[in-house]
Design a protein around this motif. Structure first.
Motif, PDB file in Angstrom:
ATOM      1  N   PHE A 151       0.822  -1.201   0.000  1.00  0.00           N
ATOM      2  CA  PHE A 151       0.000   0.000   0.000  1.00  0.00           C
ATOM      3  C   PHE A 151       0.861   1.258   0.000  1.00  0.00           C
ATOM      4  N   ASP A 152       0.363   2.288  -0.639  1.00  0.00           N
ATOM      5  CA  ASP A 152       0.977   3.608  -0.639  1.00  0.00           C
ATOM      6  C   ASP A 152       0.427   4.357   0.568  1.00  0.00           C
ATOM      7  N   ARG A 153       1.184   4.378   1.647  1.00  0.00           N
ATOM      8  CA  ARG A 153       0.695   4.952   2.897  1.00  0.00           C
ATOM      9  C   ARG A 153       0.471   6.464   2.780  1.00  0.00           C
ATOM     10  N   ALA A 154       1.313   7.149   2.000  1.00  0.00           N
ATOM     11  CA  ALA A 154       1.130   8.596   1.830  1.00  0.00           C
ATOM     12  C   ALA A 154      -0.172   8.887   1.094  1.00  0.00           C
TER      13      ALA A 154
ATOM     14  N   ILE B 134      -4.094  -1.997  24.104  1.00  0.00           N
ATOM     15  CA  ILE B 134      -4.088  -1.376  22.779  1.00  0.00           C
ATOM     16  C   ILE B 134      -5.230  -1.989  21.976  1.00  0.00           C
ATOM     17  N   VAL B 135      -6.047  -1.140  21.379  1.00  0.00           N
ATOM     18  CA  VAL B 135      -7.132  -1.610  20.522  1.00  0.00           C
ATOM     19  C   VAL B 135      -6.910  -1.052  19.121  1.00  0.00           C
ATOM     20  N   SER B 136      -7.484  -1.724  18.131  1.00  0.00           N
ATOM     21  CA  SER B 136      -7.408  -1.247  16.752  1.00  0.00           C
ATOM     22  C   SER B 136      -8.682  -1.649  16.038  1.00  0.00           C
ATOM     23  N   CYS B 137      -9.462  -0.645  15.612  1.00  0.00           N
ATOM     24  CA  CYS B 137     -10.752  -0.895  14.982  1.00  0.00           C
ATOM     25  C   CYS B 137     -10.691  -0.544  13.499  1.00  0.00           C
ATOM     26  N   LEU B 138     -10.573  -1.571  12.661  1.00  0.00           N
ATOM     27  CA  LEU B 138     -10.614  -1.430  11.208  1.00  0.00           C
ATOM     28  C   LEU B 138      -9.550  -0.477  10.675  1.00  0.00           C
ATOM     29  N   SER B 139      -8.316  -0.718  11.093  1.00  0.00           N
ATOM     30  CA  SER B 139      -7.187   0.063  10.600  1.00  0.00           C
ATOM     31  C   SER B 139      -6.093  -0.817  10.005  1.00  0.00           C
ATOM     32  N   LEU B 140      -5.922  -2.016  10.535  1.00  0.00           N
ATOM     33  CA  LEU B 140      -4.768  -2.841  10.173  1.00  0.00           C
ATOM     34  C   LEU B 140      -4.822  -3.367   8.743  1.00  0.00           C
ATOM     35  N   HIS B 141      -5.966  -3.236   8.055  1.00  0.00           N
ATOM     36  CA  HIS B 141      -6.018  -3.724   6.673  1.00  0.00           C
ATOM     37  C   HIS B 141      -5.205  -2.845   5.725  1.00  0.00           C
ATOM     38  N   TRP B 142      -4.745  -1.668   6.164  1.00  0.00           N
ATOM     39  CA  TRP B 142      -3.904  -0.798   5.339  1.00  0.00           C
ATOM     40  C   TRP B 142      -2.432  -0.876   5.735  1.00  0.00           C
ATOM     41  N   VAL B 143      -2.064  -1.767   6.635  1.00  0.00           N
ATOM     42  CA  VAL B 143      -0.678  -1.888   7.086  1.00  0.00           C
ATOM     43  C   VAL B 143       0.094  -2.785   6.129  1.00  0.00           C
ATOM     44  N   ASN B 144       1.291  -2.345   5.732  1.00  0.00           N
ATOM     45  CA  ASN B 144       2.113  -3.150   4.831  1.00  0.00           C
ATOM     46  C   ASN B 144       2.715  -4.365   5.538  1.00  0.00           C
ATOM     47  N   ASP B 145       3.273  -4.152   6.714  1.00  0.00           N
ATOM     48  CA  ASP B 145       3.942  -5.224   7.458  1.00  0.00           C
ATOM     49  C   ASP B 145       3.089  -5.598   8.664  1.00  0.00           C
ATOM     50  N   LEU B 146       2.086  -6.422   8.443  1.00  0.00           N
ATOM     51  CA  LEU B 146       1.189  -6.798   9.536  1.00  0.00           C
ATOM     52  C   LEU B 146       1.915  -7.571  10.636  1.00  0.00           C
TER      53      LEU B 146
ATOM     54  N   SER C 170      -6.927  -5.677 -13.151  1.00  0.00           N
ATOM     55  CA  SER C 170      -5.996  -4.969 -12.284  1.00  0.00           C
ATOM     56  C   SER C 170      -6.619  -4.905 -10.899  1.00  0.00           C
ATOM     57  N   PRO C 171      -5.796  -4.763  -9.846  1.00  0.00           N
ATOM     58  CA  PRO C 171      -6.341  -4.799  -8.479  1.00  0.00           C
ATOM     59  C   PRO C 171      -7.088  -3.513  -8.131  1.00  0.00           C
ATOM     60  N   HIS C 172      -8.305  -3.665  -7.629  1.00  0.00           N
ATOM     61  CA  HIS C 172      -9.097  -2.526  -7.179  1.00  0.00           C
ATOM     62  C   HIS C 172      -9.572  -2.694  -5.745  1.00  0.00           C
ATOM     63  N   VAL C 173      -9.556  -3.905  -5.223  1.00  0.00           N
ATOM     64  CA  VAL C 173      -9.933  -4.175  -3.839  1.00  0.00           C
ATOM     65  C   VAL C 173      -8.710  -4.711  -3.123  1.00  0.00           C
ATOM     66  N   SER C 174      -8.420  -4.183  -1.958  1.00  0.00           N
ATOM     67  CA  SER C 174      -7.185  -4.499  -1.249  1.00  0.00           C
ATOM     68  C   SER C 174      -7.062  -5.982  -0.925  1.00  0.00           C
ATOM     69  N   PRO C 175      -5.833  -6.520  -0.990  1.00  0.00           N
ATOM     70  CA  PRO C 175      -5.619  -7.873  -0.456  1.00  0.00           C
ATOM     71  C   PRO C 175      -5.797  -7.849   1.044  1.00  0.00           C
ATOM     72  N   MET C 176      -6.457  -8.871   1.577  1.00  0.00           N
ATOM     73  CA  MET C 176      -6.747  -8.906   3.011  1.00  0.00           C
ATOM     74  C   MET C 176      -6.409 -10.272   3.585  1.00  0.00           C
TER      75      MET C 176
ATOM     76  N   GLY D 245     -10.526   4.676  -0.557  1.00  0.00           N
ATOM     77  CA  GLY D 245     -10.259   4.366  -1.954  1.00  0.00           C
ATOM     78  C   GLY D 245      -9.034   3.489  -2.128  1.00  0.00           C
ATOM     79  N   ASN D 246      -8.796   3.098  -3.350  1.00  0.00           N
ATOM     80  CA  ASN D 246      -7.689   2.215  -3.682  1.00  0.00           C
ATOM     81  C   ASN D 246      -6.354   2.890  -3.377  1.00  0.00           C
ATOM     82  N   ALA D 247      -5.502   2.250  -2.583  1.00  0.00           N
ATOM     83  CA  ALA D 247      -4.182   2.789  -2.272  1.00  0.00           C
ATOM     84  C   ALA D 247      -3.089   1.752  -2.521  1.00  0.00           C
ATOM     85  N   ILE D 248      -3.365   0.786  -3.396  1.00  0.00           N
ATOM     86  CA  ILE D 248      -2.371  -0.234  -3.721  1.00  0.00           C
ATOM     87  C   ILE D 248      -1.262   0.391  -4.561  1.00  0.00           C
ATOM     88  N   VAL D 249      -0.024   0.060  -4.274  1.00  0.00           N
ATOM     89  CA  VAL D 249       1.113   0.563  -5.051  1.00  0.00           C
ATOM     90  C   VAL D 249       0.981   0.083  -6.503  1.00  0.00           C
ATOM     91  N   GLY D 250       1.150   0.999  -7.460  1.00  0.00           N
ATOM     92  CA  GLY D 250       1.029   0.648  -8.865  1.00  0.00           C
ATOM     93  C   GLY D 250      -0.398   0.558  -9.348  1.00  0.00           C
TER      94      GLY D 250
END
Length: 329
Positions: free
Chosen positions: A37-40, A152-164, A210-216, A261-266
């Motif tokens: 993911f493109d975090r920026a 520590i809690v995390s509610c629907l955020s970790l799906h955008w983390v590159n290194d889970l 092409s990818p439009h939905v994030s890998p999970m 929205g889509n934030a996949i690299v490339g």
């Protein structure tokens, strides 16, 4: 396009019914992480969404996050312990933190990469003492010291983390011994209707996909990832939320308003109008409801893990039982 649409024009109907591998347990996160993911770009998307109409548009599309926060709170209330401080990692505007009450914690620390999202809502919306910290979920140890937090809690955020796996290790390192991690993230079956419609439309109109939905992450991987990160006393379960929309167009519009929205690299930055029209027709044909609306399915993985501590209960050694199972039955 990925994750978290909520229908504004039709009352939502809720039927609640990126596999990574870490070869070295307890390993500290490394700098050489494969970027999915493109975090920026994701931070920019969230900032823009929270800024539209003074945040009003983003508030109208938060049904799924609010529903999942409610279900996370049910799990926290089952834990008969009061925490002095709880860290809400990837807090967004505070969907979970707004549910905390003084009998459960004195203070919540909200951490999110998007400053606009983090500061969207006033302090008056929260029942407990509040601290807001703008920071990246992937750099938790750069924000909080080791062995410093009770929960520590995390509610629907970790799906955008590159290194889970690395992020889970950082969470465990930040916790005190016997500290709690409670999280929720989207599973691999999330938005399967949208994914299949887009893929079939692209093959038909453009000759490829092409990818439009994030890998999970798949459900079966989470217990393994938590164990490799060093957590114990694990609990992992799944749930589904189904939301009805007038059509695929409203779903896509709501994705944008949520900053999801889509934030996949490339990634491709646009789709041809005729491809989207074909995807909408396919979506309706394959998954449409009898009343003309379409469903969107969100698979949610809930997880609980504890940092190891000598005071935690331990399983008895094999063969040490004093009562025969035969006598019990």
């Amino acid at each position: 396009m990925s994750l978290l649409p909520v229908a504004r024009r039709v009352a939502p109907r809720c039927n609640l019914a990126r596999a990574f591998a870490s070869k070295t347990p307890f390993a500290a996160p490394t700098a050489s992480v494969y970027r999915v993911f493109d975090r920026a770009a994701k931070r920019t998307q969230k900032d823009r969404a929270a800024s539209r109409d003074g945040g009003e548009r983003s508030r109208t599309v938060e049904y799924v996050r609010d529903e999942v926060a409610d279900r996370m709170m049910e799990r926290l209330l089952d834990i008969k312990r009061r925490f002095d401080t709880i860290v809400d990692l990837g807090s967004g505007s505070g969907h979970f933190s707004k549910l905390l009450e003084p009998d459960k914690t004195r203070k919540v620390i909200m951490i999110d990469s998007s400053g606009q999202t983090l500061n969207r809502d006033p302090d008056d919306d929260f029942e407990v003492q509040l601290e807001r910290v703008q920071g990246d979920e992937e750099d938790l140890l750069g924000i909080l010291p080791r062995n410093s937090q009770e929960a520590i809690v995390s509610c629907l955020s970790l799906h955008w983390v590159n290194d889970l796996p690395g992020t889970l290790v950082q969470i465990r390192e930040t916790l005190k011994p016997d500290g709690l991690f409670l999280g929720a993230m989207f599973g691999g079956d999330t938005l399967f209707e949208l994914r299949s419609a887009l893929q079939l439309a692209e093959v038909d109109r453009e000759g490829g996909i092409s990818p439009h939905v994030s890998p999970m992450t798949d459900t079966k991987d989470m217990s393994n990832l938590l164990g490799r990160a060093g957590f114990t006393l694990l609990t992992v379960d799944t749930d589904e939320v189904r939301v009805g929309y007038p059509s695929m167009w409203e779903l896509i519009e709501d994705l944008k308003d949520m900053g999801e929205g889509n934030a996949i690299v490339g990634r491709r930055h646009f789709l041809h109008r005729d491809t989207l029209a074909a995807a909408s027709a396919i979506y309706q044909e394959l998954h449409g409801n009898k009343d003309g609306s379409i469903p969107a399915t969100f698979q949610v993985i809930y997880m609980i893990g504890w940092k190891p501590s000598p005071t935690q209960p331990k399983p008895l050694e094999r063969g040490s039982a004093q009562t025969s199972l035969k006598d019990v039955l």
